[in-house]
Write an enzyme that holds these catalytic residues in place. Structure first.
Site, PDB file in Angstrom:
ATOM      1  N   SER A 146      31.005  14.453  -5.074  1.00 54.46           N
ATOM      2  CA  SER A 146      31.689  15.064  -6.225  1.00 54.46           C
ATOM      3  C   SER A 146      33.008  15.659  -5.756  1.00 54.46           C
ATOM      4  O   SER A 146      33.131  16.069  -4.592  1.00 54.46           O
ATOM      5  CB  SER A 146      30.812  16.187  -6.807  1.00 54.46           C
ATOM      6  OG  SER A 146      31.529  16.922  -7.773  1.00 54.46           O
ATOM      7  N   TYR A 159      25.750  23.889  -5.293  1.00 53.67           N
ATOM      8  CA  TYR A 159      26.035  22.493  -5.635  1.00 53.67           C
ATOM      9  C   TYR A 159      27.235  21.979  -4.830  1.00 53.67           C
ATOM     10  O   TYR A 159      27.163  20.909  -4.200  1.00 53.67           O
ATOM     11  CB  TYR A 159      26.315  22.377  -7.139  1.00 53.67           C
ATOM     12  CG  TYR A 159      26.717  20.989  -7.573  1.00 53.67           C
ATOM     13  CD1 TYR A 159      25.772  19.971  -7.672  1.00 53.67           C
ATOM     14  CD2 TYR A 159      28.044  20.692  -7.888  1.00 53.67           C
ATOM     15  CE1 TYR A 159      26.143  18.686  -8.064  1.00 53.67           C
ATOM     16  CE2 TYR A 159      28.417  19.418  -8.284  1.00 53.67           C
ATOM     17  CZ  TYR A 159      27.467  18.419  -8.374  1.00 53.67           C
ATOM     18  OH  TYR A 159      27.833  17.152  -8.756  1.00 53.67           O
TER      19      TYR A 159
END
Ligand code: NAD
Length: 259
Positions: A146, A159
């Site tokens: 990501s 995350y």
């Protein structure tokens, strides 16, 4: 003659979003697909049907990538069904939503839970699938990370850190598993999938989509197909000499708007 016909791709998180789009793109190239997801196989039926409509065989396996025995079971199921594994796309992930400056919002267990799926999961899946790829003398792994892991943004500290770790692991395993297996990563920016649409209210999600259109050089919100195209490139086409690399698929968001 289709050079990819009969190859086999294992795609975690394959029942939804970027995993499902990647499966379909690979199926279009003649690759048989194994969709791995926490969700029961009935939830993957539409994706399976779309893939089969491209003329390939498609299988759904319910598994939790944070559980090593289940990862081994997936690799075994793929080999039992098709006798080979050529491609692994690690797409499954989880998160905790927490403001970055609220240091009490996450505890140790939150970090461990996120790491178990986002970092240990891909490691276990690679370990389970690598012997089949090595035996064939060729394989490709694509880890879906990501922009959060590059820029230190996203749904939470846990995350972003897990996705940063996945990029480090991509480089390390690219070296360790060469020359037979190439390991690369794709970093999506904000993509229109259930990942965020299921978390936010429809109004808030619509506002996020709109702001994505004006906050990156390529003034579009991303679609799952954009990531799937990068996955296909890294697995199949024109990337034979590329390993340990990261493709940012974020409309240039990481560049900022400058000016
Ligand atoms: P999604 O929610 O549509 O799909 C994720 C899938 O992973 C779901 O079907 C879910 O059931 C499955 N999954 C979750 N935990 C699992 C586990 N332990 N074992 C097996 N399957 C599990 O989300 P998406 O947008 O397709 O996200 C795919 C990947 O892209 C994720 O790694 C995510 O971090 C990354 N990503 C998404 C975006 C975005 O904006 N959509 C942005 C950056 C990165």
């Amino acid at each position: 003659m289709n050079e990819h016909k009969g190859k086999v791709a294992v795609i975690t998180g394959g029942a939804s979003g970027l995993g499902a789009a990647s499966a379909l793109r690979l199926a279009e190239r003649g690759v048989n697909v194994v969709l791995v997801d926490l969700k029961e196989p009935t939830k993957a039926e539409d994706v399976l049907a779309d893939c089969r409509a491209k003329g390939v065989e498609a299988l759904a396996v319910q598994a939790d990538v944070s559980k090593d025995e289940q990862c081994k079971g997936v690799a075994q199921a793929a080999q039992d069904a098709f006798g080979r594994i050529d491609i692994l796309v690690n797409c499954a992930a989880t998160t905790r939503f927490a403001a970055h400056d609220d240091l009490d919002a996450l505890d140790a267990q939150d970090f461990l839970d996120v790491y178990a799926v986002n970092l240990v999961g891909p490691y276990q899946m690679i370990r389970a699938c690598a012997p089949a790829m090595k035996a064939q003398g060729r394989g490709a792994v694509v880890n879906i990370s990501s922009t959060a892991g590059v820029l230190g943004i996203g749904s939470s500290v846990a995350y972003a850190a897990s996705k940063g770790g996945l990029l480090t692991m991509t480089k390390l395993l690219a070296r360790a598993l060469a020359p037979e297996i190439r390991v690369n990563a794709v970093c999506p920016g904000f993509m229109d999938t259930p990942w965020l649409s299921e978390h936010f209210s429809p109004e808030r999600y619509e506002a996020l989509l709109e702001s994505a259109k004006t906050s990156r050089p390529i003034m579009e919100a991303g679609t799952a197909d954009y990531v799937a195209d990068a996955v296909v490139f890294l697995c199949l086409e024109g990337s034979r000499y590329i390993t340990g690399e990261t493709i940012m698929s974020d409309g240039g968001h990481h560049l900022g708007l400058g000016g």
